[in-house]
Design a protein around this motif. Sequence first.
Motif, PDB file in Angstrom:
ATOM      1  N   GLY A  53      41.993  15.328 -15.546  1.00  0.00           N
ATOM      2  CA  GLY A  53      43.263  14.634 -15.473  1.00  0.00           C
ATOM      3  C   GLY A  53      43.428  13.518 -16.477  1.00  0.00           C
ATOM      4  N   GLY A  54      42.345  13.171 -17.136  1.00  0.00           N
ATOM      5  CA  GLY A  54      42.390  12.097 -18.108  1.00  0.00           C
ATOM      6  C   GLY A  54      42.907  12.536 -19.461  1.00  0.00           C
ATOM      7  N   SER A  55      42.886  11.586 -20.403  1.00  0.00           N
ATOM      8  CA  SER A  55      43.405  11.830 -21.746  1.00  0.00           C
ATOM      9  C   SER A  55      42.412  11.374 -22.793  1.00  0.00           C
ATOM     10  N   LEU A  56      42.480  12.021 -23.933  1.00  0.00           N
ATOM     11  CA  LEU A  56      41.729  11.617 -25.121  1.00  0.00           C
ATOM     12  C   LEU A  56      42.600  11.844 -26.332  1.00  0.00           C
ATOM     13  N   ARG A  57      42.361  11.055 -27.352  1.00  0.00           N
ATOM     14  CA  ARG A  57      43.023  11.254 -28.633  1.00  0.00           C
ATOM     15  C   ARG A  57      41.976  11.446 -29.704  1.00  0.00           C
ATOM     16  N   LEU A  58      41.950  12.618 -30.274  1.00  0.00           N
ATOM     17  CA  LEU A  58      41.034  12.901 -31.366  1.00  0.00           C
ATOM     18  C   LEU A  58      41.704  12.558 -32.694  1.00  0.00           C
ATOM     19  N   SER A  59      40.891  12.086 -33.617  1.00  0.00           N
ATOM     20  CA  SER A  59      41.348  11.812 -34.974  1.00  0.00           C
ATOM     21  C   SER A  59      40.480  12.567 -35.956  1.00  0.00           C
ATOM     22  N   CYS A  60      41.072  12.941 -37.054  1.00  0.00           N
ATOM     23  CA  CYS A  60      40.327  13.563 -38.157  1.00  0.00           C
ATOM     24  C   CYS A  60      40.767  12.889 -39.444  1.00  0.00           C
ATOM     25  N   ALA A  61      39.912  12.045 -39.950  1.00  0.00           N
ATOM     26  CA  ALA A  61      40.196  11.351 -41.197  1.00  0.00           C
ATOM     27  C   ALA A  61      39.670  12.176 -42.367  1.00  0.00           C
ATOM     28  N   THR A  62      40.527  12.400 -43.332  1.00  0.00           N
ATOM     29  CA  THR A  62      40.134  13.222 -44.471  1.00  0.00           C
ATOM     30  C   THR A  62      40.070  12.400 -45.753  1.00  0.00           C
ATOM     31  N   SER A  63      39.287  12.893 -46.680  1.00  0.00           N
ATOM     32  CA  SER A  63      39.224  12.299 -48.003  1.00  0.00           C
ATOM     33  C   SER A  63      38.866  13.390 -48.992  1.00  0.00           C
ATOM     34  N   GLY A  64      39.284  13.183 -50.232  1.00  0.00           N
ATOM     35  CA  GLY A  64      38.948  14.143 -51.272  1.00  0.00           C
ATOM     36  C   GLY A  64      39.898  15.315 -51.396  1.00  0.00           C
ATOM     37  N   ILE A  65      40.950  15.326 -50.605  1.00  0.00           N
ATOM     38  CA  ILE A  65      41.957  16.392 -50.700  1.00  0.00           C
ATOM     39  C   ILE A  65      43.346  15.768 -50.849  1.00  0.00           C
ATOM     40  N   SER A  66      44.264  16.557 -51.390  1.00  0.00           N
ATOM     41  CA  SER A  66      45.653  16.143 -51.438  1.00  0.00           C
ATOM     42  C   SER A  66      46.257  16.472 -50.079  1.00  0.00           C
ATOM     43  N   PHE A  67      46.145  15.543 -49.175  1.00  0.00           N
ATOM     44  CA  PHE A  67      46.378  15.772 -47.749  1.00  0.00           C
ATOM     45  C   PHE A  67      47.717  16.452 -47.459  1.00  0.00           C
ATOM     46  N   SER A  68      48.755  16.029 -48.115  1.00  0.00           N
ATOM     47  CA  SER A  68      50.087  16.554 -47.813  1.00  0.00           C
ATOM     48  C   SER A  68      50.234  18.022 -48.199  1.00  0.00           C
ATOM     49  N   ASP A  69      49.309  18.560 -48.978  1.00  0.00           N
ATOM     50  CA  ASP A  69      49.354  19.961 -49.394  1.00  0.00           C
ATOM     51  C   ASP A  69      48.643  20.892 -48.420  1.00  0.00           C
ATOM     52  N   TYR A  70      48.100  20.321 -47.341  1.00  0.00           N
ATOM     53  CA  TYR A  70      47.241  21.096 -46.449  1.00  0.00           C
ATOM     54  C   TYR A  70      47.854  21.311 -45.074  1.00  0.00           C
ATOM     55  N   ILE A  71      47.704  22.536 -44.603  1.00  0.00           N
ATOM     56  CA  ILE A  71      47.934  22.859 -43.197  1.00  0.00           C
ATOM     57  C   ILE A  71      46.704  22.380 -42.425  1.00  0.00           C
ATOM     58  N   LEU A  72      46.936  21.745 -41.299  1.00  0.00           N
ATOM     59  CA  LEU A  72      45.840  21.153 -40.540  1.00  0.00           C
ATOM     60  C   LEU A  72      45.742  21.808 -39.170  1.00  0.00           C
ATOM     61  N   ASN A  73      44.538  22.135 -38.810  1.00  0.00           N
ATOM     62  CA  ASN A  73      44.292  22.826 -37.558  1.00  0.00           C
ATOM     63  C   ASN A  73      43.226  22.096 -36.745  1.00  0.00           C
ATOM     64  N   TRP A  74      43.344  22.199 -35.445  1.00  0.00           N
ATOM     65  CA  TRP A  74      42.269  21.840 -34.528  1.00  0.00           C
ATOM     66  C   TRP A  74      41.795  23.131 -33.855  1.00  0.00           C
ATOM     67  N   TYR A  75      40.500  23.338 -33.915  1.00  0.00           N
ATOM     68  CA  TYR A  75      39.858  24.445 -33.217  1.00  0.00           C
ATOM     69  C   TYR A  75      38.908  23.855 -32.183  1.00  0.00           C
ATOM     70  N   ARG A  76      38.485  24.702 -31.266  1.00  0.00           N
ATOM     71  CA  ARG A  76      37.451  24.279 -30.338  1.00  0.00           C
ATOM     72  C   ARG A  76      36.521  25.451 -30.037  1.00  0.00           C
ATOM     73  N   GLN A  77      35.306  25.102 -29.671  1.00  0.00           N
ATOM     74  CA  GLN A  77      34.326  26.121 -29.325  1.00  0.00           C
ATOM     75  C   GLN A  77      33.527  25.651 -28.130  1.00  0.00           C
ATOM     76  N   ALA A  78      33.662  26.390 -27.055  1.00  0.00           N
ATOM     77  CA  ALA A  78      32.902  26.100 -25.845  1.00  0.00           C
ATOM     78  C   ALA A  78      31.585  26.871 -25.888  1.00  0.00           C
ATOM     79  N   PRO A  79      30.587  26.416 -25.156  1.00  0.00           N
ATOM     80  CA  PRO A  79      29.291  27.112 -25.155  1.00  0.00           C
ATOM     81  C   PRO A  79      29.443  28.580 -24.782  1.00  0.00           C
TER      82      PRO A  79
END
Length: 118
Positions: free
Chosen positions: A15-41
Amino acid sequence: QVQLVESGGGLVQPGGSLRLSCATSGISFSDYILNWYRQAPGKQRELVARITTGGSTNYADSLKGRFTISRDNAKNTVYLQMNSLKAEDTAVYYCNAVRAGSPWYNYWGQGTQVTVSS
């Protein structure tokens, strides 16, 4: 050197909340599609959410309404707001950046653990 660094994971009660962040460097950020994936055991990696260069978003059907992806092009950062978390959301969450157009580049972060448990 390209870097994608996730943060914000941790242990949260159902029931709780979290906010994940992904800080990038070395890329032209605005040119990129950004995805979040997850992998459970023991499971395959799955797409959680996507945000295009124009800000359009897509979500896994099972997550609509609970998760929100956003990007800040000024900060070169993508976020994943996760609400109403469930035990089945427990996984390692990965940030992924894919260049829109040619040449095609694909980068991954190292992942951040999210554990939902009482």
